[in-house]
Design a protein around this motif. Structure first.
Motif, PDB file in Angstrom:
ATOM      1  N   GLU A 300      19.525 -52.332 -34.603  1.00  0.00           N
ATOM      2  CA  GLU A 300      18.818 -50.984 -34.853  1.00  0.00           C
ATOM      3  C   GLU A 300      18.780 -51.289 -36.432  1.00  0.00           C
ATOM      4  OE1 GLU A 300      22.771 -48.693 -33.664  1.00  0.00           O
ATOM      5  OE2 GLU A 300      21.311 -46.921 -33.313  1.00  0.00           O
ATOM      6  N   ARG A 301      17.929 -49.033 -36.858  1.00  0.00           N
ATOM      7  CA  ARG A 301      17.886 -49.164 -37.675  1.00  0.00           C
ATOM      8  C   ARG A 301      17.453 -48.127 -37.372  1.00  0.00           C
ATOM      9  NH1 ARG A 301      14.199 -45.998 -36.588  1.00  0.00           N
ATOM     10  NH2 ARG A 301      12.255 -46.625 -35.906  1.00  0.00           N
ATOM     11  N   THR A 305      10.359 -38.728 -39.958  1.00  0.00           N
ATOM     12  CA  THR A 305       9.123 -38.291 -40.139  1.00  0.00           C
ATOM     13  C   THR A 305       8.664 -39.041 -41.930  1.00  0.00           C
ATOM     14  OG1 THR A 305       8.966 -37.581 -37.531  1.00  0.00           O
ATOM     15  CG2 THR A 305       7.263 -37.546 -39.522  1.00  0.00           C
ATOM     16  N   ASP A 382      20.549 -35.636 -42.452  1.00  0.00           N
ATOM     17  CA  ASP A 382      21.939 -36.305 -41.680  1.00  0.00           C
ATOM     18  C   ASP A 382      23.376 -37.558 -41.629  1.00  0.00           C
ATOM     19  OD1 ASP A 382      19.827 -36.617 -39.254  1.00  0.00           O
ATOM     20  OD2 ASP A 382      18.941 -37.744 -40.518  1.00  0.00           O
ATOM     21  N   LYS A 403      17.591 -34.085 -30.302  1.00  0.00           N
ATOM     22  CA  LYS A 403      17.312 -35.704 -30.289  1.00  0.00           C
ATOM     23  C   LYS A 403      17.040 -36.065 -29.055  1.00  0.00           C
ATOM     24  CE  LYS A 403      14.066 -37.819 -33.007  1.00  0.00           C
ATOM     25  NZ  LYS A 403      14.105 -38.837 -33.720  1.00  0.00           N
ATOM     26  N   LYS A 408      12.576 -35.198 -31.603  1.00  0.00           N
ATOM     27  CA  LYS A 408      13.425 -34.238 -31.458  1.00  0.00           C
ATOM     28  C   LYS A 408      12.899 -32.274 -31.227  1.00  0.00           C
ATOM     29  CE  LYS A 408      14.223 -34.414 -36.470  1.00  0.00           C
ATOM     30  NZ  LYS A 408      13.503 -33.767 -37.302  1.00  0.00           N
TER      31      LYS A 408
HETATM   32  P1  AMP Z   1      11.758 -37.793 -36.382  1.00  0.00           P
HETATM   33  O1  AMP Z   1      12.196 -36.136 -36.943  1.00  0.00           O
HETATM   34  O2  AMP Z   1      11.903 -37.481 -34.959  1.00  0.00           O
HETATM   35  O3  AMP Z   1      11.582 -38.792 -37.414  1.00  0.00           O
HETATM   36  O4  AMP Z   1      13.910 -38.177 -36.091  1.00  0.00           O
HETATM   37  C1  AMP Z   1      14.742 -38.683 -37.304  1.00  0.00           C
HETATM   38  C2  AMP Z   1      15.426 -38.173 -36.943  1.00  0.00           C
HETATM   39  O5  AMP Z   1      16.331 -39.382 -35.949  1.00  0.00           O
HETATM   40  C3  AMP Z   1      16.567 -38.027 -38.388  1.00  0.00           C
HETATM   41  O6  AMP Z   1      16.795 -38.028 -38.906  1.00  0.00           O
HETATM   42  C4  AMP Z   1      17.785 -39.020 -37.572  1.00  0.00           C
HETATM   43  O7  AMP Z   1      18.865 -37.914 -37.134  1.00  0.00           O
HETATM   44  C5  AMP Z   1      17.498 -39.605 -35.922  1.00  0.00           C
HETATM   45  N1  AMP Z   1      17.603 -41.479 -36.126  1.00  0.00           N
HETATM   46  C6  AMP Z   1      16.503 -42.148 -36.167  1.00  0.00           C
HETATM   47  N2  AMP Z   1      16.732 -43.427 -36.185  1.00  0.00           N
HETATM   48  C7  AMP Z   1      18.187 -43.191 -35.931  1.00  0.00           C
HETATM   49  C8  AMP Z   1      19.031 -44.156 -35.827  1.00  0.00           C
HETATM   50  N3  AMP Z   1      19.251 -45.261 -35.893  1.00  0.00           N
HETATM   51  N4  AMP Z   1      20.457 -43.458 -35.570  1.00  0.00           N
HETATM   52  C9  AMP Z   1      21.064 -41.998 -35.496  1.00  0.00           C
HETATM   53  N5  AMP Z   1      19.693 -41.371 -35.647  1.00  0.00           N
HETATM   54  C10 AMP Z   1      18.498 -41.525 -36.247  1.00  0.00           C
END
Ligand code: AMP
Ligand code: MCA
Length: 504
Positions: A300-301, A305, A382, A403, A408
């Protein structure tokens, strides 16, 4: 290719005979991809020396044509604006207009949806097949400085309409180098790609990482659990990346197999080198069950964006359930309190990030760009905590970001539209924990007098304007919304009022 071609393409030139893309259109080597890139690039240039960052918007399903149009746009000096195949016409129009696209390209099945906007902008709608496979003379492509802007990906935020996140070639290269090193990519790899290609996850982490490393990428046009499971277990695949919802569906598909098929699939899955989960929190029950199904502890990572990948469990070494590991190489990351002051270990704080993979700007939104950074640090919104040497994501500052299945959703965008429904007097949209989607979109609605809006009615009303993943999955009719003294809806309180989903 010109001498100053991008490193991504220079590396491909060293692997011309190797398979690059396996997709519905056929199997293509890096040589095929290079030739298609030159055809697309030359066609886009049409005799001019350089696209000079002109925006090239394209609506093409994941596959070889997609890769060729992306590379052709880059080779010609353009900025790629990938359009989401899941978007209805108004959302596509918004992206095309906001990015100021000078070129619009569509695969045959998407021509009809883009024709009106192309016409309104006075542009010819270019045909993806003709560009990629057409018989045309190729010319000289421009020399490119990696500092130039390469890509705009649209993302929803907690304020205003979706914003274009701008990536330079250098940021993409930096991201790909980091992930190649951290996750051990090798030319012998074959990735299976089931994700949409208008996000970093599918576009950069899978497709571009594979091609950068002279590895092959097998691309499914859309995710289908049965097909994905079969291809993953085939012995051809070494790398797979997906969102938690997809892993959950793969588990369900595996559970539906007969005893001996299950055993065969499990043996096949165990052959993969790497399986990654991201884009949303990976629930520990999914991690545990997938380990039983595949023998793999998912890596998990955490990413976004705007920043690419920031935190990752190790490729080699102990992966911690419910945690996202440590900062990737070159990523500068800290947790801060509300005043922007770094917090001690064990104390939750907002994640801030700096580094060469961070985006450069929101397209044509200097104010939003300025607001997003504080003293050079990008503010992710976050919340995380550093415990026992690893970071755990605890949630988000904004209740207005949802999410769902890795996508998103801005609650405000959905609310704005729902308020225009004649049966809705007022509403508030929240994300509620959901076993399938991670969070599901729920609308709490105060109906207008004598109106009785129902879920299906609201979904079909919103569907022509919003992408299907933004549509409410549950509707709750309330007499009034909980508000604070200033009249603002108190969403945490509203969330407590939402009953379990009757359809779940
Ligand atoms: P996006 O803006 O669509 O790229 O989504 C990014 C968001 O996804 C981040 O700001 C986090 O809130 C969430 N996210 C991505 N990876 C994780 C993870 N492994 N655990 C929890 N939240 C994550
Ligand atoms: C599809 N639907 C959804 C979603 N996706 N509803 C809620 N949330 C979603 N994410 C709708 C469909 O439109 C359809 O609606 C109904 O749900 C059932 O569709 P189904 O066929 O079951 O779904 P699907 O089309 O198979 O899609 C599910 C999916 C997809 C495969 C999980 O959502 C997906 O590919 N998600 C990954 C997105 C992603 O790559 N995110 C990365 C961004 P109806 O029946 O009403 O028509 S984040 C990122 O890039 C950062 C950097 C990071 O960290 O990775």
């Amino acid at each position: 290719m010109a001498d100053g071609s991008l490193e991504l393409m220079a590396r491909a030139a060293g692997a011309l005979e190797l398979p690059a893309v396996v997709a519905s259109e056929g199997t293509f080597t890096f040589g095929d991809l290079q030739a298609a890139t030159e055809r697309v690039g030359s066609a886009l240039l049409d005799g001019t020396p350089d696209l000079a960052e002109a925006r090239v918007a394209f609506l093409v399903p994941p596959g070889f044509r997609y890769a060729a149009i992306l590379w052709g746009t880059w080779a010609a000096g353009g900025m790629a604006v990938p359009l989401a195949t899941s978007f209805p016409a108004p959302e596509l129009r918004y992206v095309i207009e906001d990015s100021g696209a000078a070129v619009i390209i569509a695969a045959g099945e998407f021509r009809a949806v883009l024709e009106p906007v192309a016409r309104d902008r006075g542009l010819a709608l270019a045909d993806a097949d003709e560009l990629v496979f057409g018989d045309r003379e190729t010319g000289r492509l421009p020399d490119l400085d990696p500092a130039r802007r390469a890509l705009i990906l649209y993302t929803s935020g907690s304020t205003g309409p979706p914003k274009g996140v701008v990536w330079t070639h250098a940021a993409i290269e930096s991201q790909v180098r980091i992930l190649s090193e951290a996750w051990g990519w090798v030319p012998e790899d074959r990735a299976l790609l089931v994700l949409p290609l208008h996000h970093v996850h599918g576009l950069v982490n899978v497709l571009t990482c594979a091609l950068w490393n002279q590895a092959g990428c097998e691309i499914l046009p859309a995710f289908d659990a049965g097909t994905a499971l079969e291809r993953m277990a085939s012995g051809d695949i070494s790398v797979f990346m997906a969102v938690p919802t997809i892993y959950r569906r793969l588990i369900t598909a595996w559970e539906q197999l007969g005893e001996s098929d299950r055993r065969g699939v499990t043996e096949g899955l165990a052959q993969l080198r790497l399986m990654v989960s991201g884009s949303a929190a990976l629930p520990v029950p999914i991690l545990d069950r997938w380990k039983e199904v595949s023998g793999h502890t998912l890596l998990e990572r955490y990413g976004m964006t705007e920043i690419g990948m920031a935190l990752s469990n190790p490729y080699q070494g102990k992966r911690t359930a419910g945690a996202v590991g440590r900062p990737l190489p070159t990523v500068d990351l800290r947790l801060v309190d509300d005043d922007g002051v770094p917090v001690p270990d064990g104390t939750p704080g907002e994640i801030q990030v700096r580094g060469p993979s961070v985006f450069s700007e929101y397209w044509r939104r200097p104010d939003a760009t300025e607001d997003a950074f504080r003293e050079g640090w990008f503010q992710t919104g976050d919340i995380a905590v550093l415990e026992d040497g690893v970071y755990r994501i605890l949630g988000r500052q904004s209740v207005d970001i949802i999410k769902s299945g890795g996508e998103k959703v801005s609650a405000l965008e959905v609310e704005d539209l729902l308020r225009t429904h004649p049966g809705i007097h007022d509403c508030a949209v929240v994300g509620i924990e959901d076993v399938d989607w991670g969070e599901r979109v729920v609308a709490a609605v105060v109906a207008t007098a004598n109106a009785e809006p129902d879920l299906e009615d609201i979904r079909s009303f919103a569907r022509t304007t919003l992408a299907a993943f933004k549509l409410p999955r549950q509707l709750v009719i309330v007499d009034e919304l909980p508000r604070n003294a200033l009249g603002k809806v108190v969403k945490p309180r509203l969330k407590e009022m939402i009953p379990p989903d009757p359809d779940a």
